[in-house]
Design an enzyme around this catalytic site. Structure first.
Site, mmCIF file in Angstrom:
data_model
loop_
_atom_site.group_PDB
_atom_site.id
_atom_site.type_symbol
_atom_site.label_atom_id
_atom_site.label_comp_id
_atom_site.label_asym_id
_atom_site.label_seq_id
_atom_site.Cartn_x
_atom_site.Cartn_y
_atom_site.Cartn_z
ATOM 1 N NE ARG A 1 0.162 10.387 10.143
ATOM 2 C CZ ARG A 1 -0.229 9.330 9.297
ATOM 3 N NH1 ARG A 1 -1.411 8.727 9.523
ATOM 4 N NH2 ARG A 1 0.885 8.740 8.705
ATOM 5 C CB SER B 1 9.463 13.064 7.191
ATOM 6 O OG SER B 1 8.270 13.210 6.234
ATOM 7 N NE ARG C 1 -7.184 4.147 5.925
ATOM 8 C CZ ARG C 1 -6.417 4.498 6.688
ATOM 9 N NH1 ARG C 1 -6.696 4.482 7.873
ATOM 10 N NH2 ARG C 1 -5.202 5.000 6.373
ATOM 11 C CG ASP D 1 3.019 1.425 9.447
ATOM 12 O OD1 ASP D 1 2.785 2.270 10.288
ATOM 13 O OD2 ASP D 1 3.424 1.582 8.494
ATOM 14 C CB CYS E 1 -4.182 6.316 11.046
ATOM 15 S SG CYS E 1 -4.511 4.785 10.131
ATOM 16 C CE LYS F 1 -1.751 1.586 4.042
ATOM 17 N NZ LYS F 1 -1.593 2.959 4.157
ATOM 18 C CG ASN F 2 2.296 2.792 3.498
ATOM 19 O OD1 ASN F 2 1.174 3.086 3.450
ATOM 20 N ND2 ASN F 2 3.037 2.623 4.692
HETATM 21 C C1 UD1 Z 1 4.408 6.885 6.394
HETATM 22 C C2 UD1 Z 1 3.395 5.975 6.339
HETATM 23 C C3 UD1 Z 1 3.010 5.175 7.624
HETATM 24 C C4 UD1 Z 1 4.129 4.831 8.429
HETATM 25 C C5 UD1 Z 1 5.150 6.129 8.409
HETATM 26 C C6 UD1 Z 1 6.318 5.838 9.255
HETATM 27 C C7 UD1 Z 1 2.277 6.218 4.225
HETATM 28 C C8 UD1 Z 1 0.999 6.539 3.626
HETATM 29 N N1 UD1 Z 1 2.141 6.293 5.422
HETATM 30 O O1 UD1 Z 1 3.720 8.103 7.251
HETATM 31 O O2 UD1 Z 1 2.434 3.894 7.337
HETATM 32 O O3 UD1 Z 1 3.674 4.609 9.765
HETATM 33 O O4 UD1 Z 1 5.643 6.575 7.292
HETATM 34 O O5 UD1 Z 1 7.169 4.815 8.754
HETATM 35 O O6 UD1 Z 1 3.199 5.761 3.623
HETATM 36 N N2 UD1 Z 1 6.821 14.847 10.565
HETATM 37 C C9 UD1 Z 1 6.829 15.993 11.000
HETATM 38 N N3 UD1 Z 1 6.794 16.860 9.789
HETATM 39 C C10 UD1 Z 1 6.275 16.468 8.689
HETATM 40 C C11 UD1 Z 1 6.309 15.139 8.307
HETATM 41 C C12 UD1 Z 1 6.355 14.228 9.366
HETATM 42 O O7 UD1 Z 1 7.064 16.362 11.928
HETATM 43 O O8 UD1 Z 1 6.162 17.437 7.694
HETATM 44 C C13 UD1 Z 1 6.796 13.945 11.599
HETATM 45 C C14 UD1 Z 1 5.765 12.876 12.065
HETATM 46 O O9 UD1 Z 1 4.838 13.702 13.017
HETATM 47 C C15 UD1 Z 1 6.363 11.680 12.443
HETATM 48 C C16 UD1 Z 1 7.729 11.522 11.656
HETATM 49 O O10 UD1 Z 1 7.753 12.677 11.283
HETATM 50 O O11 UD1 Z 1 6.591 11.800 13.901
HETATM 51 C C17 UD1 Z 1 7.530 10.485 10.683
HETATM 52 O O12 UD1 Z 1 6.639 10.686 9.855
HETATM 53 P P1 UD1 Z 1 6.481 10.151 8.384
HETATM 54 O O13 UD1 Z 1 8.064 9.466 8.219
HETATM 55 O O14 UD1 Z 1 6.626 11.586 7.576
HETATM 56 O O15 UD1 Z 1 5.032 9.421 8.146
HETATM 57 P P2 UD1 Z 1 4.109 9.342 7.085
HETATM 58 O O16 UD1 Z 1 4.911 9.914 5.850
HETATM 59 O O17 UD1 Z 1 2.810 10.234 7.442
#
Ligand code: UD1
Length: 418
Positions: free
Chosen positions: A120, A162, A397, A305, A115, A22-23
């Protein structure tokens, strides 16, 4: 909303075919907007999040045919403000920003959803786009922005690692002028898959899978065919299912190399793990697992995850364990539900302490988010008696056909439709 009724405890046995990731599929679907040609994507999982991503693309004017694979024709893009009810229903919709800016010069979209697992923020995404030359204004949960002619390559050092922001930056930099360097990039296999997809279509992206990604902007991308990687989290989830049921199963169509830390933790529980090129198997030899300590972190550390699945494993294991969640603060919403089923766990801030017990009792519980939901499903498979899981929409999902896959392994699970 649909419910699951699960009767346990059961033993699992047999082979299960793992779906596409999915991701990995979600960013690739949005990145395909960059391509003014026909793209065929294979191994796309049949999931609700994917349906929503497809609906968003169709609203923008993209033509999509869904057969065994997905045929995407983004030659014409007619819109830059997709409906907010769709954008708000998935986190992945944030990846619309880069391709829309590139293709239409502007965006006007609401904040993404996803979620409820804690804050986020999207600051890192916005920051990257600004460094690459976009003008962006974030107000009242709306993102408005434009670029003058094109993104301009630059050096971006991510403040935090991220996955999402690394993806946004790669997509924006692919057709930018000059070179973009991403420092402190996320290294997840899904990022490597996105880079492989874009490179197959003519991009020049080097270093995906390391913390420094170098993207030399190209003038245009061409069409082609691409196959999505298998879902490492779905694989890990089935392996945990077998571990807690003291069972033996084999996962087909998966890449065990993307699951090293999860497989090593499973070995520490006492599992016998075997791997091949595109499969892996687990055999507990009928024994109860030993508990393991977990600290989640960015790849190649332990994936957040898989946190709730290992929490479940620990609570029916022998021994005392701790799980520390370092990525999302609010990722323990399943804890009260598991306590209802008899779990002996204490949550303090982001640390879960657990003393393993022999068995759980069936109960009526509520699924709160995607990974929490799947842990409750697995809990139902080992609990004695009937477990009713309400609000299972989250599970659709992210897990393709979960009840059929678990039933084929011997679980007693039924969906009640509403
Ligand atoms: C993606 C995955 C999710 C997984 C996560 C971490 C998808 C659709 N989702 O989520 O399943 O759990 O990676 O492996 O692929 N952060 C910030 N600012 C930002 C973006 C992120 O502070 O602009 C922080 C987040 O709050 C979190 C950390 O960075 O604490 C990591 O988040 P991120 O790796 O971006 O996760 P997602 O891309 O949302």
């Amino acid at each position: 909303m649909d419910k699951f009724i699960i009767k346990g405890p059961v033993k699992l046995k047999g082979k299960v075919t793992i779906s596409g990731s999915k991701n990995a599929a979600l960013p690739i679907l949005f990145a395909s907007l960059l391509i003014k040609d026909i793209v065929e994507i294979k191994n796309v999982p049949n999931l609700k999040d994917i349906d929503i991503a497809i609906k968003i693309l169709i609203k923008l004017g993209v033509k999509i045919e869904r057969k065994k694979s997905l045929i995407i024709n983004a030659i014409n893009i007619l819109q830059c403000n997709p409906p907010s009810h769709l954008i708000k229903s998935i986190r992945a919709s944030i990846w619309i920003l880069s391709p829309l800016l590139k293709r239409t010069g502007k965006v006007n979209v609401s904040f993404p959803g996803g979620c409820s697992i804690g804050d986020r923020p999207i600051d890192l995404h916005i920051n990257s786009l600004k460094i690459l030359g976009a003008n962006i204004n974030v107000k009242k949960n709306y993102i408005k922005g434009y670029i003058k002619t094109n993104f301009k390559g630059n050096i971006i050092c991510m403040k935090n690692i991220s996955v999402g922001a690394t993806i946004t930056t790669i997509i924006a930099a692919t057709l930018a002028s000059n070179v973009t360097i991403i420092e402190n990039a996320a290294k997840e296999p899904e990022i490597q898959d996105l880079a492989n997809f874009l490179n197959t279509m003519g991009a020049n992206i080097q270093g995906a899978g390391t913390n420094k990604i170098v993207i030399e902007g190209v003038k245009k991308l061409k069409g082609g065919v691409y196959t999505i990687i298998s879902d490492r989290i779905e694989t890990g989830t089935f392996l945990v299912a077998a571990a807690i049921c003291k069972s033996k199963i084999l996962c087909k169509n998966t890449n065990p190399n993307n699951l090293n830390i999860v497989l090593n933790k499973l070995k520490k529980t006492g599992a016998e793990i075997e791997i091949g090129k595109n499969w892996c198997s687990i055999n507990m030899h009928g024994k109860r697992p030993k508990s393991v300590n977990i600290i989640t972190g960015p790849y190649p550390n332990f994936p957040t995850d898989m946190q709730s699945q290992f929490a479940l494993l620990n609570l029916i294991s022998t021994g005392i364990s701790t799980i520390k969640e370092n990525i999302f603060k609010n990722r323990f919403m399943y804890v009260p539900e598991l306590i209802r089923m008899g779990a002996n766990i204490i949550l303090k801030k982001n640390i879960l302490k657990c003393k393993g017990i022999k068995s759980l009792s069936g109960s009526e519980v509520i699924a709160t988010d995607l990974r929490a939901s799947v842990s409750l499903v697995l809990a139902g498979c080992i609990a004695s008696g009937i477990t009713i899981i309400n609000n299972i929409s989250h599970i659709d999902r992210g897990y393709e056909n979960i009840e059929n896959k678990l039933s084929s392994l011997g679980a007693n699970i039924k969906r009640i439709k509403y």
